[in-house]
Write an enzyme that holds these catalytic residues in place. Structure first.
Site, PDB file in Angstrom:
ATOM      1  N   HIS A  15       3.830   0.515  -9.008  1.00  0.00           N
ATOM      2  CA  HIS A  15       4.258  -0.548  -8.098  1.00  0.00           C
ATOM      3  C   HIS A  15       4.167  -0.069  -6.649  1.00  0.00           C
ATOM      4  O   HIS A  15       3.878   1.092  -6.371  1.00  0.00           O
ATOM      5  CB  HIS A  15       5.674  -1.049  -8.431  1.00  0.00           C
ATOM      6  N   CYS A  34       7.744   4.889  -1.156  1.00  0.00           N
ATOM      7  CA  CYS A  34       7.613   3.753  -2.091  1.00  0.00           C
ATOM      8  C   CYS A  34       6.733   2.649  -1.522  1.00  0.00           C
ATOM      9  O   CYS A  34       6.382   1.707  -2.224  1.00  0.00           O
ATOM     10  CB  CYS A  34       8.980   3.204  -2.456  1.00  0.00           C
ATOM     11  N   HIS A  40       2.280   3.759  -6.655  1.00  0.00           N
ATOM     12  CA  HIS A  40       2.785   4.979  -7.294  1.00  0.00           C
ATOM     13  C   HIS A  40       3.416   4.565  -8.605  1.00  0.00           C
ATOM     14  O   HIS A  40       3.730   3.388  -8.802  1.00  0.00           O
ATOM     15  CB  HIS A  40       3.794   5.707  -6.392  1.00  0.00           C
ATOM     16  N   HIS A  42       6.109   5.071 -12.093  1.00  0.00           N
ATOM     17  CA  HIS A  42       7.403   5.532 -12.593  1.00  0.00           C
ATOM     18  C   HIS A  42       7.379   5.517 -14.116  1.00  0.00           C
ATOM     19  O   HIS A  42       6.732   4.677 -14.731  1.00  0.00           O
ATOM     20  CB  HIS A  42       8.541   4.602 -12.149  1.00  0.00           C
ATOM     21  N   ASP A  80       4.263  -2.404 -19.688  1.00  0.00           N
ATOM     22  CA  ASP A  80       3.807  -1.034 -19.937  1.00  0.00           C
ATOM     23  C   ASP A  80       2.352  -0.837 -19.504  1.00  0.00           C
ATOM     24  O   ASP A  80       1.472  -1.614 -19.871  1.00  0.00           O
ATOM     25  CB  ASP A  80       3.960  -0.704 -21.423  1.00  0.00           C
ATOM     26  N   HIS A  81       2.141   0.217 -18.694  1.00  0.00           N
ATOM     27  CA  HIS A  81       0.813   0.573 -18.174  1.00  0.00           C
ATOM     28  C   HIS A  81       0.206  -0.517 -17.297  1.00  0.00           C
ATOM     29  O   HIS A  81      -1.011  -0.670 -17.254  1.00  0.00           O
ATOM     30  CB  HIS A  81      -0.145   0.980 -19.315  1.00  0.00           C
ATOM     31  N   GLU A 125      14.870   3.934 -12.963  1.00  0.00           N
ATOM     32  CA  GLU A 125      13.578   4.112 -12.318  1.00  0.00           C
ATOM     33  C   GLU A 125      13.226   5.596 -12.250  1.00  0.00           C
ATOM     34  O   GLU A 125      12.060   5.976 -12.314  1.00  0.00           O
ATOM     35  CB  GLU A 125      13.594   3.505 -10.912  1.00  0.00           C
TER      36      GLU A 125
HETATM   37 NI    NI Z   1       8.831   3.312  -6.804  1.00  0.00          NI
END
Ligand code: NI
Length: 136
Positions: A15, A34, A40, A42, A80-81, A125
Protein backbone atom coordinates in the site's frame (compact mmCIF):
# COMPACT_ATOMS: atom_id res chain seq x y z
CA UNK A 1 -23.72 -17.18 29.04
CA UNK A 2 -21.63 -15.35 26.50
CA UNK A 3 -18.14 -16.07 25.22
CA UNK A 4 -15.81 -14.81 22.50
CA UNK A 5 -14.13 -16.99 19.91
CA UNK A 6 -11.29 -15.77 17.73
CA UNK A 7 -9.61 -16.84 14.52
CA UNK A 8 -6.11 -15.74 13.54
CA UNK A 9 -5.19 -15.21 9.87
CA UNK A 10 -2.45 -13.57 7.83
CA UNK A 11 -2.16 -11.74 4.57
CA UNK A 12 0.55 -9.84 2.72
CA UNK A 13 -0.27 -6.65 0.85
CA UNK A 14 1.29 -3.50 -0.55
CA UNK A 15 0.00 0.00 0.00
CA UNK A 16 0.83 3.68 -0.01
CA UNK A 17 -0.57 6.20 2.45
CA UNK A 18 -1.40 9.35 0.52
CA UNK A 19 -4.03 12.10 0.57
CA UNK A 20 -4.70 13.21 -3.00
CA UNK A 21 -5.91 16.65 -1.90
CA UNK A 22 -2.52 17.38 -0.28
CA UNK A 23 0.75 18.43 -1.93
CA UNK A 24 3.54 15.87 -2.32
CA UNK A 25 5.51 17.75 0.34
CA UNK A 26 2.67 17.66 2.87
CA UNK A 27 2.08 13.94 2.21
CA UNK A 28 5.77 13.14 2.62
CA UNK A 29 5.96 15.16 5.84
CA UNK A 30 2.85 13.56 7.35
CA UNK A 31 3.16 9.91 6.24
CA UNK A 32 6.98 9.64 6.04
CA UNK A 33 8.22 6.33 4.58
CA UNK A 34 4.58 5.14 4.29
CA UNK A 35 4.13 7.75 1.50
CA UNK A 36 6.77 6.05 -0.75
CA UNK A 37 5.39 6.54 -4.29
CA UNK A 38 6.61 3.04 -5.20
CA UNK A 39 4.53 1.44 -2.41
CA UNK A 40 5.70 -0.83 0.42
CA UNK A 41 4.49 -4.08 1.89
CA UNK A 42 3.28 -5.39 5.22
CA UNK A 43 2.77 -8.85 6.66
CA UNK A 44 -0.61 -8.19 8.21
CA UNK A 45 -1.94 -10.33 11.05
CA UNK A 46 -5.71 -10.42 11.44
CA UNK A 47 -7.72 -11.60 14.42
CA UNK A 48 -11.49 -11.82 14.02
CA UNK A 49 -13.37 -12.20 17.30
CA UNK A 50 -17.02 -13.24 17.41
CA UNK A 51 -18.97 -12.77 20.65
CA UNK A 52 -22.35 -14.12 21.61
CA UNK A 53 -24.41 -16.59 23.61
CA UNK A 54 -23.13 -20.13 23.89
CA UNK A 55 -25.64 -22.49 22.26
CA UNK A 56 -26.75 -24.83 25.08
CA UNK A 57 -26.99 -27.80 22.70
CA UNK A 58 -23.72 -27.52 20.77
CA UNK A 59 -21.70 -25.57 23.33
CA UNK A 60 -20.60 -23.29 20.49
CA UNK A 61 -20.86 -19.51 20.01
CA UNK A 62 -20.22 -20.21 16.31
CA UNK A 63 -18.56 -23.04 14.39
CA UNK A 64 -14.99 -21.69 14.15
CA UNK A 65 -14.48 -23.58 10.89
CA UNK A 66 -17.32 -21.52 9.40
CA UNK A 67 -15.62 -18.38 10.70
CA UNK A 68 -12.35 -19.50 9.12
CA UNK A 69 -14.11 -20.11 5.79
CA UNK A 70 -15.80 -16.68 5.93
CA UNK A 71 -12.44 -14.96 6.54
CA UNK A 72 -10.88 -16.85 3.63
CA UNK A 73 -13.74 -16.25 1.20
CA UNK A 74 -14.66 -12.66 2.06
CA UNK A 75 -11.38 -11.14 3.30
CA UNK A 76 -8.16 -12.96 2.44
CA UNK A 77 -9.03 -13.63 -1.18
CA UNK A 78 -9.59 -9.89 -1.65
CA UNK A 79 -6.45 -8.66 0.13
CA UNK A 80 -3.67 -11.28 0.02
CA UNK A 81 -0.79 -10.42 -2.35
CA UNK A 82 -2.62 -7.36 -3.64
CA UNK A 83 -1.65 -3.74 -4.12
CA UNK A 84 -4.44 -2.21 -2.03
CA UNK A 85 -4.34 1.26 -3.64
CA UNK A 86 -4.47 -0.09 -7.20
CA UNK A 87 -6.52 -3.28 -6.99
CA UNK A 88 -8.85 -3.34 -4.02
CA UNK A 89 -12.06 -1.40 -3.50
CA UNK A 90 -12.57 0.77 -1.47
CA UNK A 91 -8.83 1.63 -1.28
CA UNK A 92 -8.65 2.96 -4.81
CA UNK A 93 -10.17 6.10 -3.27
CA UNK A 94 -9.92 5.43 0.50
CA UNK A 95 -6.51 5.78 2.18
CA UNK A 96 -5.46 2.20 3.12
CA UNK A 97 -4.48 2.95 6.72
CA UNK A 98 -4.70 0.09 9.20
CA UNK A 99 -7.81 1.81 10.60
CA UNK A 100 -9.55 1.87 7.22
CA UNK A 101 -8.50 -1.71 6.41
CA UNK A 102 -9.90 -2.94 9.77
CA UNK A 103 -13.22 -1.13 9.17
CA UNK A 104 -13.45 -2.54 5.65
CA UNK A 105 -12.81 -6.09 6.86
CA UNK A 106 -15.55 -5.64 9.47
CA UNK A 107 -17.95 -4.38 6.76
CA UNK A 108 -17.18 -7.40 4.56
CA UNK A 109 -17.80 -9.86 7.41
CA UNK A 110 -20.87 -8.25 9.00
CA UNK A 111 -23.37 -9.47 6.34
CA UNK A 112 -22.14 -13.08 6.47
CA UNK A 113 -22.13 -13.66 10.25
CA UNK A 114 -25.31 -14.03 12.32
CA UNK A 115 -26.63 -10.65 13.44
CA UNK A 116 -26.98 -12.00 16.98
CA UNK A 117 -23.20 -12.17 17.19
CA UNK A 118 -20.83 -9.24 17.71
CA UNK A 119 -17.72 -8.96 15.54
CA UNK A 120 -14.41 -7.36 16.46
CA UNK A 121 -11.56 -7.02 13.97
CA UNK A 122 -8.01 -6.68 15.29
CA UNK A 123 -5.47 -5.87 12.59
CA UNK A 124 -1.71 -5.89 13.17
CA UNK A 125 0.17 -3.89 10.55
CA UNK A 126 3.44 -4.67 12.31
CA UNK A 127 4.08 -6.87 15.36
CA UNK A 128 3.99 -3.66 17.45
CA UNK A 129 1.15 -1.68 15.86
CA UNK A 130 -2.46 -2.79 15.76
CA UNK A 131 -5.95 -1.40 15.32
CA UNK A 132 -9.27 -2.68 16.69
CA UNK A 133 -12.75 -2.06 15.24
CA UNK A 134 -16.00 -3.53 16.56
CA UNK A 135 -18.56 -1.53 14.61
CA UNK A 136 -19.01 1.18 17.24
NI1 NI B 1 2.47 0.92 5.53
Amino acid sequence: MKASISRHAHFNAAHRLHVKAWSDEKNAAFFGVCNNPHYHGHNYALIVTVRGEIDPVTGYVMDIQKLSEAIEKHVLIRLDHKNLNMEVEPFITLNPSAENIAITIWQWLRPVISHELGIKVTLYETPSNFVEFDGT
